[in-house]
Design a protein around this motif. Structure first.
Motif, mmCIF file in Angstrom:
data_model
loop_
_atom_site.group_PDB
_atom_site.id
_atom_site.type_symbol
_atom_site.label_atom_id
_atom_site.label_comp_id
_atom_site.label_asym_id
_atom_site.label_seq_id
_atom_site.Cartn_x
_atom_site.Cartn_y
_atom_site.Cartn_z
ATOM 1 N N SER A 294 5.126 -1.033 11.200
ATOM 2 C CA SER A 294 5.358 -1.666 9.901
ATOM 3 C C SER A 294 6.287 -0.834 9.025
ATOM 4 N N LYS A 295 6.651 0.379 9.471
ATOM 5 C CA LYS A 295 7.587 1.188 8.690
ATOM 6 C C LYS A 295 8.897 0.447 8.475
ATOM 7 N N GLU A 306 9.660 6.355 -3.538
ATOM 8 C CA GLU A 306 8.444 7.166 -3.494
ATOM 9 C C GLU A 306 7.291 6.372 -2.879
ATOM 10 N N LEU A 307 7.099 5.149 -3.366
ATOM 11 C CA LEU A 307 6.040 4.314 -2.801
ATOM 12 C C LEU A 307 6.343 3.983 -1.351
ATOM 13 N N GLN A 313 4.086 6.292 5.734
ATOM 14 C CA GLN A 313 3.193 7.290 6.321
ATOM 15 C C GLN A 313 1.765 6.770 6.485
ATOM 16 N N ASP A 314 1.565 5.456 6.221
ATOM 17 C CA ASP A 314 0.240 4.832 6.330
ATOM 18 C C ASP A 314 -0.790 5.507 5.424
ATOM 19 N N LEU A 315 -0.334 5.925 4.227
ATOM 20 C CA LEU A 315 -1.217 6.571 3.260
ATOM 21 C C LEU A 315 -1.744 5.586 2.225
ATOM 22 N N GLY A 316 -1.329 4.356 2.316
ATOM 23 C CA GLY A 316 -1.775 3.313 1.401
ATOM 24 C C GLY A 316 -1.328 1.971 1.941
ATOM 25 N N GLU A 317 -1.676 0.911 1.207
ATOM 26 C CA GLU A 317 -1.286 -0.422 1.649
ATOM 27 C C GLU A 317 -0.673 -1.204 0.492
#
Length: 708
Positions: A294-295, A306-307, A313-317
């Motif tokens: 999904s990157k 930034e977002l 990095q799969d740190l949020g959705e």
């Protein structure tokens, strides 16, 4: 010194003079029913007490007006959730304290402030860390019980007692007493309860036996008591503090204007273009059939770099939660949570008018379930509006930004975010990348969100490196790599009394050849630790570092703020002709005026700032009896000097503070108005007593720390 002498005239319960009048619990429903007007009336009754509390933080009448305005709105908003678990007065005080912190954080970025009516002891209190200052002021000046102070500050009673002890010790050093007194450490924890006469009898008897035989503890406890008495006497002096005429009327007018504000009608927003929807459908299909990450999708669709990095990095959705009220639509784009903070990315659109709005934490923005899911141990970070961001230049009615909330207690949860007010950005007419002001009430409404978040893990690395800065030991303890920030924990040795580090600033960290800048806005915080009392522990925040296992850390210093103890006493004689000069710290300082009258005026100056060793002086004026004079007003003039030696007179040519390269602020003129403790009593100044001075020095040292 006998035990009776130690406790002579020291009855803390009788010394408190500024207790806030209690409110009948049966009156709470009536206040709820009558709304803001009844809250304003109650504030009017307590205005002197609350004004004194706010003044300990802000020292600026305009900000005091803002404090009352914001606090009344918050009390009104939160009143339905008041559960009578504590007194109404304690609850309101906690709201005022929180608002003071918010306003004083913004005040720290200002160059010059109004200096009206400071009380000299405030100068010493200012040098304490925030937690110590709050505990001391609430306990000894405001007169709250230990339990009430602990509740207001949201800490345990034991922690609050530790803050009182360390704060009094620090005040004793700052005020020049107790530097050579070292009582037995195992008895330190009993000092406050003993002096307040609340110590359990068996422990009290044991302590008194020990004091009788230990001269060091006698002297140590005696000077400790002197500081506590000085704090209690401060409340007596504050009793004469006058709230400015018309102060509450101005607050009432602002609240009335807020209530009359006509809100715009809701209108429909233009929907997203078909192109983006088509791209989304196409990429979902590619991912399903090929397993492509999904990157790629985020690279195409997320404009905020930034977002986008967090999402890749799969740190949020991606959330895209929306709420519309009064012609303004707010979208929550995503939320990234870790042990440092919860970072919420948002977009605000004014549907009808070319206005840009931002969120301000705790001023119209609240988390309704904060106590249940968020940690009270941290503080949200401040992110100023980014007007240079390309997305915020494209549309005049859309602003994209981020706001910091407290970190989560648990690994996941749902944040119930409620927004009732937004601030309007007012851009500089000549430079659109600068803000000239905020319109405090840009628009009001009600926007509610339930934001699902998962706390991302942090990785800690022990550093174990020690160096020296200006001859003072500094150690690097720990590096924490979290998704939203990189945090450096370090300690400063405070054993030296003649020279101390007040603040240590870093330029950047280099980890594995990647450079991360230090946070310009409030990135330094003090930590309460149980380590050696001779060390103070701090944290500094830097830009985030993704997916790196550090092998080497290079710490680049920027500057250090130092405090020097250098005592000098200058005799004053009002009958002499002024100006007169004296030498101090390599400079020639002028006493321009000593004028005795109903109000006594003293003016000192030093306009030569080139190569000057000091930036500000720490001093007091002593009267005929050798006691500190009662300052009713103090103001100063100064000049900013950047790292290259260029001077900026902010009164002549205002410049954005953050645009000046590592500025130093030199005080050039200091004016004091002195008044006797008793009405009509003249103050005849006899001595100018200088304790020391403060100075900033630039650094370019780099400390290399290997982790292999």
């Amino acid at each position: 010194m006998s035990n009776k002498e130690l406790l002579r005239n020291f009855d803390i319960k009788e010394r408190y003079t500024f207790m806030i009048p209690k409110i009948d619990s049966h009156s709470i429903p009536l206040i709820r029913e009558k709304g803001v007007a009844s809250i304003v009336d109650w504030f009017d009754l307590q205005k002197q007490s609350f004004y004194i509390l706010g003044w300990s933080y802000l020292r600026n009448h305009r900000q005091m007006e803002e404090l009352f305005y914001r606090s009344i709105i918050k009390v009104h908003k939160e009143l339905p959730r008041f559960k009578n678990e504590t007194s109404f007065e304690t609850w309101v005080t906690s709201i005022i304290i929180h608002t003071c912190r918010e306003l004083s954080n913004h005040r720290s970025l200002q160059v010059s402030e109004e200096r009206e009516q400071p009380i000299d002891l405030f100068n010493a209190l200012d040098q304490l860390n925030e937690s110590e200052r709050e505990a001391i002021f609430l306990r000894f000046v405001k007169g709250f019980s230990q339990e009430e102070v602990a509740h207001i500050l949201q800490i345990s009673v034991e922690k609050m007692t530790e803050l009182l002890f360390s704060g009094i010790q620090s005040l004793r050093k700052i005020m020049g007493d107790g530097l050579t007194f070292h009582g037995c450490r195992e008895y330190h924890k009993f000092y406050i309860d003993y002096l307040e006469r609340t110590l359990d009898r068996p422990i009290k008897i044991d302590l008194e036996k020990h004091i009788y035989h230990c001269h060091d503890c006698q002297e140590d406890l005696g000077t400790f008591q002197d500081v506590m008495l000085t704090l209690l006497n401060l409340s007596d002096r504050l009793e004469n503090t006058q709230v400015p005429s018309g102060f509450m009327e101005t607050v009432r007018d602002r609240l009335a204007e807020k209530e009359k504000l006509r809100l715009q009608k809701n209108k429909k927003r233009v929907r997203k273009g078909l192109f983006i929807a088509g791209v989304f459908a196409l990429l979902i299909g590619i991912d399903f059939f090929t397993g492509t990450s999904s990157k790629l999708y985020y690279t195409w669709t997320e404009e905020d770099s930034e977002l986008r990095s967090f999402l890749q990095q799969d740190l949020g959705e991606r959330l895209n939660l929306e709420s519309e009220s009064n012609g303004v639509k707010i979208k929550i784009k995503s939320a990234i949570a870790d042990d440092v903070q919860t970072l919420v990315f948002y977009e605000i659109e004014d549907i009808d008018e070319p206005n840009q709005y931002v969120m301000n934490y705790d001023d119209g923005v609240s988390v309704e379930n904060q106590n249940e899911i968020m940690s009270p141990e941290a503080n949200p970070r401040y992110y100023p509006p980014d007007l240079k961001f390309d997305l915020n230049k494209k549309e005049k009615n859309v602003y994209q930004g981020k706001i910091s909330l407290l970190p989560l207690k648990k690994d996941n949860g749902t944040i119930k975010l409620k927004i009732t007010k937004l601030q309007k950005l007012i851009r500089d007419s000549f430079d659109r990348n600068r803000i000239t002001a905020y319109e405090n009430v840009g628009v009001t409404g009600e926007w509610n969100f339930e934001i699902p978040v998962t706390k991302q893990p942090s990785i800690e690395y022990a550093l174990g490196k020690e160096t020296e800065v200006e001859g003072i030991p500094v150690r690097f303890d720990k590096l924490t790599i979290a998704p939203t920030a990189t945090v450096l924990q370090y300690g400063i040795n405070n054993e030296q009394s003649e020279k101390r580090i007040d603040a240590l600033n870093f330029d950047n960290l280099v980890v594995n050849k990647k450079k991360m800048k230090a946070d310009l806005y409030g990135g330094i915080s003090y930590l309460e630790t149980s380590q050696d009392m001779n060390w103070s522990t701090f944290q500094t925040h830097f830009d985030p570092l993704f997916g790196e296992k550090p092998k080497e850390v290079n710490v680049q210093f920027e500057s250090v703020h130092l405090a020097f103890d250098d005592h000098k006493t200058i005799e004053l004689d009002a009958s002499k002709e002024y100006p007169q000069t004296f030498e101090y710290a390599g400079s020639t300082i002028s006493i321009d005026k000593v004028e005795v009258g109903q109000t006594t005026n003293v003016v000192i100056s030093d306009h030569e700032v080139k190569n000057r060793a000091y930036e500000t002086l720490q001093f007091q004026i002593l009267g005929e009896d050798g006691n500190e004079s009662n300052s009713i007003e103090m103001d100063s003039e100064g000049v900013l000097v950047d790292k290259n030696g260029t001077e900026y007179d902010m009164n002549v040519n205002p410049v954005a503070y953050e645009e000046i390269e590592q500025p130093r602020f030199f005080v050039t003129v200091q004016r004091m108005k002195l008044e006797g403790i008793n009405t009509g009593e003249k103050v005849i100044p006899k001595k100018l007593e200088i304790f020391g001075y403060n100075a900033m020095k630039y650094l370019d040292d780099v400390v290399k720390i290997s982790l292999e």
